[in-house]
Write a protein that holds these residues in place. Structure first.
Motif, PDB file in Angstrom:
ATOM      1  N   UNK A 256       0.825  -1.205   0.000  1.00  0.00           N
ATOM      2  CA  UNK A 256       0.000   0.000   0.000  1.00  0.00           C
ATOM      3  C   UNK A 256       0.857   1.251   0.000  1.00  0.00           C
ATOM      4  N   UNK A 257       0.659   2.102  -0.999  1.00  0.00           N
ATOM      5  CA  UNK A 257       1.199   3.447  -1.012  1.00  0.00           C
ATOM      6  C   UNK A 257       0.392   4.274  -1.991  1.00  0.00           C
ATOM      7  N   UNK A 258       0.448   5.599  -1.855  1.00  0.00           N
ATOM      8  CA  UNK A 258      -0.383   6.522  -2.638  1.00  0.00           C
ATOM      9  C   UNK A 258      -1.858   6.172  -2.512  1.00  0.00           C
ATOM     10  N   UNK A 259      -2.244   5.672  -1.344  1.00  0.00           N
ATOM     11  CA  UNK A 259      -3.640   5.345  -1.067  1.00  0.00           C
ATOM     12  C   UNK A 259      -4.159   4.234  -1.972  1.00  0.00           C
ATOM     13  N   UNK A 260      -3.272   3.418  -2.522  1.00  0.00           N
ATOM     14  CA  UNK A 260      -3.648   2.308  -3.392  1.00  0.00           C
ATOM     15  C   UNK A 260      -3.017   1.021  -2.872  1.00  0.00           C
ATOM     16  N   UNK A 261      -3.575  -0.104  -3.273  1.00  0.00           N
ATOM     17  CA  UNK A 261      -3.022  -1.410  -2.919  1.00  0.00           C
ATOM     18  C   UNK A 261      -2.530  -2.101  -4.177  1.00  0.00           C
ATOM     19  N   UNK A 262      -1.210  -2.200  -4.320  1.00  0.00           N
ATOM     20  CA  UNK A 262      -0.597  -2.894  -5.437  1.00  0.00           C
ATOM     21  C   UNK A 262      -0.391  -4.369  -5.068  1.00  0.00           C
ATOM     22  N   UNK A 835     -25.330  13.548  -8.646  1.00  0.00           N
ATOM     23  CA  UNK A 835     -24.425  14.436  -7.927  1.00  0.00           C
ATOM     24  C   UNK A 835     -22.998  14.226  -8.422  1.00  0.00           C
ATOM     25  N   UNK A 836     -22.174  15.209  -8.191  1.00  0.00           N
ATOM     26  CA  UNK A 836     -20.784  15.120  -8.632  1.00  0.00           C
ATOM     27  C   UNK A 836     -19.855  15.801  -7.654  1.00  0.00           C
ATOM     28  N   UNK A 837     -18.570  15.608  -7.856  1.00  0.00           N
ATOM     29  CA  UNK A 837     -17.566  16.271  -7.033  1.00  0.00           C
ATOM     30  C   UNK A 837     -16.251  16.310  -7.794  1.00  0.00           C
ATOM     31  N   UNK A 838     -15.427  17.270  -7.416  1.00  0.00           N
ATOM     32  CA  UNK A 838     -14.114  17.427  -8.014  1.00  0.00           C
ATOM     33  C   UNK A 838     -13.053  17.196  -6.936  1.00  0.00           C
ATOM     34  N   UNK A 839     -11.930  16.690  -7.344  1.00  0.00           N
ATOM     35  CA  UNK A 839     -10.845  16.487  -6.402  1.00  0.00           C
ATOM     36  C   UNK A 839      -9.644  15.863  -7.073  1.00  0.00           C
ATOM     37  N   UNK A 840      -8.485  16.022  -6.448  1.00  0.00           N
ATOM     38  CA  UNK A 840      -7.250  15.431  -6.950  1.00  0.00           C
ATOM     39  C   UNK A 840      -6.956  14.179  -6.131  1.00  0.00           C
ATOM     40  N   UNK A 841      -7.033  13.040  -6.801  1.00  0.00           N
ATOM     41  CA  UNK A 841      -6.830  11.767  -6.131  1.00  0.00           C
ATOM     42  C   UNK A 841      -5.770  10.962  -6.874  1.00  0.00           C
ATOM     43  N   UNK A 842      -5.015  10.168  -6.129  1.00  0.00           N
ATOM     44  CA  UNK A 842      -4.067   9.269  -6.775  1.00  0.00           C
ATOM     45  C   UNK A 842      -4.837   8.144  -7.474  1.00  0.00           C
TER      46      UNK A 842
END
Length: 842
Positions: A256-262, A835-842
């Protein structure tokens, strides 16, 4: 909003990084002796991904990426380079020059080899595959290697974090933007991983001793020294970068890094995710080892390509290289490269000695795109075992800041560093000290700070946040707001904040002012207070908060579904004291006085029956209240030690909140006696390669008679934005209760499904599903108290809705479609909400 805050923190960190240098030299300078780079093709003209590139007679090599491109460098001098892959004839090319970066290599198909090893061509077989047989032995022997053999352990650790600007061409260097800062061009170098020119712009070094106890499952990282260049005063950035590069165990199923699971190539889940090929057997640092090459079976998943060495006797990992595939569904990161090395302590014990992590942050994954390298090098030394410590030794202190740690002299570092700085790294300290005195750089920095933080900085005062300047609702119409805060530094012991706002429809002035003072750093004893007079949508959230400066998104939604006119005028004064007896465990005792009236007479009423009022009806609720709360956030990481702290890993830890409130009648003309209990728990759960599930539960009950203004409103959402914890198909004040239970489950598959669908996998979209439910009741006494004309309705039959959505649209947009699952018979019930939303995600 928590996830958005984390994304904002990352954007802020990267923006500040760019501002500190703003350039990179387009030259090739390095101490490496041999460099090769280029592309490998087959005899049909197609590129060959995952092909082997090695310097003959050595263990130095690499693997081509998804597009057949490679780069390999060594500090040794070689006159040949070898290219190979299963099913192709091995080709050795003589090197006439020390640097060869535009090679075009063609591998010929080897029919005889394909017939002999057809099982390894393309997707390798899981049966009769010697590489997988060895991998199974690795799993069987995992517990025989590493720190888990001992009751207690300790070791010295040296960690070096570095930021580098990369891939800046000569046209940008010669532009007007960088005139006056040309001196920084003298500090460029070349990456041994990617072959790209880079400029070091920031280095953080730390020395620590790590203590661990396997019997009580505790670990403590005792920092002895910390030294920064470039961002020496930005502890938030340093902590944020460290959080990105979590320590990993390659034996785990997922990394797990960058909020992801490789998926780990060494873990047990790897067999269904990777192809494995046994390439060689050789002596590595005096140990005989197998060399296994691996590459992903499918595109679009969170996977690596690379190779690892396995000791032939103990089946422990000796070395491993991991490079994330470019098709992996991750944003803003173009390259991820990991190296780990292990050493032999005895016949069976292997312990990690070196861990290297490189990531290339960029707006896109194109070969020539510019970005920022983030690099972490960790060295481990002086292992000791079975030295028992008292359990209290491992307890995390609330404030463990020691200024001496950050003021070690150069003699201390020269004596204790486990790896000496090279010439370029030493020069970074000098270069950045000079750059920060440059007038043009200061102007660029000030502009970037405003964009990143939302505040315009004056001496001791910040104006903003500028992003809250404009708002709109059905009562105020266009709303203008201006505010600011005292700010002398990130570790200020006290802070005062305030704002003023004006609505052009109601022609009223609103304001808020608050302050807080850190009385004791060790226990984080904080005294706070404030006053607010404003218009608020009280039906947008359920769990009680008393923030004199906060305002919900629903109160200023520019566009809303239906009439968003059920707004309230609120006058709120409060005082509170809080402290942390244990790290991340906070207790708070507060007192408040509220005056609540409708902000939209004629459309929305908060009236209740009151025999002592003229006409028997009262329109204003005055309430004095004392509340006591406990908040526990295990796993939360923070930085700074002043009255305000910055959370580094927002949204990645559980939250437990308990609150008891007591209302006092006749105290300062207060209207009601009551007791209110509230409970909130949220927990993000990473489910391996299947994404993240966020579970949330809220419950509460009010004892005593209270009017509509003091009841618990099941939170609706009439905006077109995703609002956590609210029902998108429910209107404001559609359901009211004095006893409630709400459950919310949201799951993000992170592209697990879309990555297997042709035509969708290249878009890197992410699948989202959710379900929400609410149950509530309201007493007959509270129904009878109502004089507003609003029909009290509690969701006794359970109100629920379910949703499906697509995230990562253009990397920043998320769209959800929610469907109403209950109370469809009500007039004007909204069956579907988008509904929607904006954001910067990894």
């Amino acid at each position: 909003m928590k996830t958005l805050y984390k994304s904002y923190a990352f954007a802020k960190a990267i923006t500040e990084s760019v501002l500190y240098i703003g350039i990179l030299l387009f030259t090739l300078t390095s101490v490496a002796q041999t460099k090769v780079g280029g592309v490998i093709y087959d005899d049909f003209g197609d590129t060959v991904p995952f092909a082997n590139v090695v310097f003959p007679g050595s263990s130095e090599g690499t693997i081509t990426n998804d597009n057949g491109r490679f780069y390999l460098q060594s500090e040794n001098t070689y006159d040949k380079v070898e290219f190979s892959f299963v099913g192709y004839k091995t080709q050795t090319i003589k090197l006439d020059n020390r640097v060869n970066l535009n090679m075009k290599v063609t591998l010929e198909t080897d029919t005889a080899e394909l017939d002999a090893v057809v099982v390894y061509a393309g997707k390798t077989s899981k049966k009769n595959n010697p590489a997988i047989d060895i991998l199974r032995k690795v799993w069987e022997n995992r517990r025989k290697n590493g720190l888990s053999q001992f009751k207690q352990y300790q070791y010295d650790k040296y960690e070096k974090l570095e930021f580098d600007m990369n891939t800046i061409d000569s046209s940008l260097i010669n532009s007007k933007l960088f005139r006056g800062m040309e001196f920084v061009f003298d500090y460029a170098d070349t990456s041994r991983i990617t072959g790209k020119t880079y400029l070091p712009i920031f280095i953080n070094e730390s020395l620590s001793t790590v203590y661990g106890d396997n019997e009580i499952n505790k670990e403590l990282d005792d920092v002895k020294a910390n030294k920064n260049s470039g961002f020496s005063n930005n502890q938030t950035l340093i902590a944020f970068v460290k959080d990105l590069y979590n320590d990993i165990d390659v034996y785990d199923r997922y990394l797990k890094f960058f909020d992801k699971s490789f998926t780990s190539p060494v873990g047990k889940s790897g067999i269904d995710t990777y192809n494995y090929v046994l390439r060689d057997t050789a002596i590595v640092d005096g140990v005989e080892a197998y060399n296994i090459v691996y590459y992903p079976r499918r595109k679009g998943e969170l996977t690596f390509k690379g190779d690892f060495w396995v000791a032939t006797e103990s089946y422990a990992i000796k070395e491993i290289n991991m490079q994330a595939t470019k098709s992996a569904n991750i944003n803003w990161v173009k390259e991820i490269y990991i190296e780990q090395e292990y050493d032999v302590l005895n016949d069976s014990l292997f312990l990690i000695t070196r861990d290297y992590f490189l990531s290339d942050f960029a707006l896109n994954k194109k070969e020539k795109s510019k970005g920022i390298y983030g690099k972490r090098t960790t060295l481990f030394n002086d292992y000791k075992f079975d030295i028992e410590k008292e359990p209290d030794f491992y307890r995390r202190r609330v404030n463990d800041y020691d200024p001496e740690i950050y003021n070690r002299d150069e003699a201390y570092w020269d004596e204790n560093r486990l790896e000496k700085l090279n010439k370029d790294e030493k020069q970074v300290y000098t270069m950045l000290d000079t750059l920060k005195k440059n007038k043009k750089f200061k102007r660029l920095y000030n502009i970037g700070t405003v964009l990143a933080s939302g505040y315009y900085e004056f001496d001791g005062f910040d104006f903003g946040p500028i992003f809250s300047t404009f708002g709109f609702n059905d009562v105020e119409g266009l709303r203008l707001r201006a505010g600011g805060r005292t700010y002398f530094g990130a570790n200020d012991p006290w802070r005062i904040e305030g704002y003023g706002a004006y609505g052009f429809d109601d022609k009223k002035f609103k304001f808020g002012i608050g302050g807080k003072w850190l009385l004791d750093k060790q226990s984080r004893l904080i005294l706070s207070g404030g006053y607010r007079k404003d218009v608020e949508q009280l039906a947008a959230s359920l769990t009680k908060t008393n923030d004199v400066l906060g305002r919900s998104l629903a109160s200023s939604a520019i566009v809303s579904a239906g009439n968003n006119g059920r707004l309230s005028n609120i006058k709120l004064g409060l005082a509170a004291i809080s402290f942390e007896p244990l790290y991340n465990l906070e207790f708070r005792l507060g007192t408040s006085y509220r005056k609540i009236t409708t902000a939209n007479p004629g459309f929305f009423s908060l009236d209740y029956f009151d025999a002592d009022s003229p006409g028997g009806i009262q329109s204003e609720t005055n309430q004095a209240e004392v509340d006591f709360s406990m908040t526990y956030k295990p796993g939360r990481k923070t930085t700074n030690y002043g009255v305000d702290r910055t959370v580094i890993n927002e949204g990645a830890y559980p939250i437990l909140f308990l609150n008891y409130s007591k209302g006092f009648k006749d105290l300062f003309s207060s209207d009601f006696d009551y007791d209110k209990f509230q409970f909130y728990y949220s927990h993000p759960i990473q489910i391996g390669a299947f994404g993240r599930l966020t579970a949330r539960i809220e419950a509460g009950k009010t004892f005593g008679e209270v009017p509509l203004a003091l009841l618990d409103v099941i939170p609706g959402n009439q905006t077109y934005f995703n609002v956590s914890g609210s029902f998108n198909t429910m209107d404001f004040y559609e359901f009211v209760s004095d006893e409630y239970l709400m459950v919310n489950l949201d799951h993000n598959f992170n592209g697990r499904i879309f990555s297997r669908i042709p035509g969708l996998r290249d878009l890197n979209l992410r699948e989202l599903v959710g379900i929400k439910a609410a149950y509530g009741r309201i007493s007959d006494e509270n129904v009878a108290l109502n004089a507003s004309g609003l029909n009290y309705l509690a969701p006794e039959d359970i109100y629920w809705e379910y949703s499906a959505g697509v995230g990562n649209i253009f990397k920043v947009l998320r769209i959800d479609v929610s469907f109403r699952g209950g109370y469809n018979y009500l007039p004007d019930a909204r069956q579907v909400a988008v509904t929607g939303s904006f954001g910067f995600f990894f």
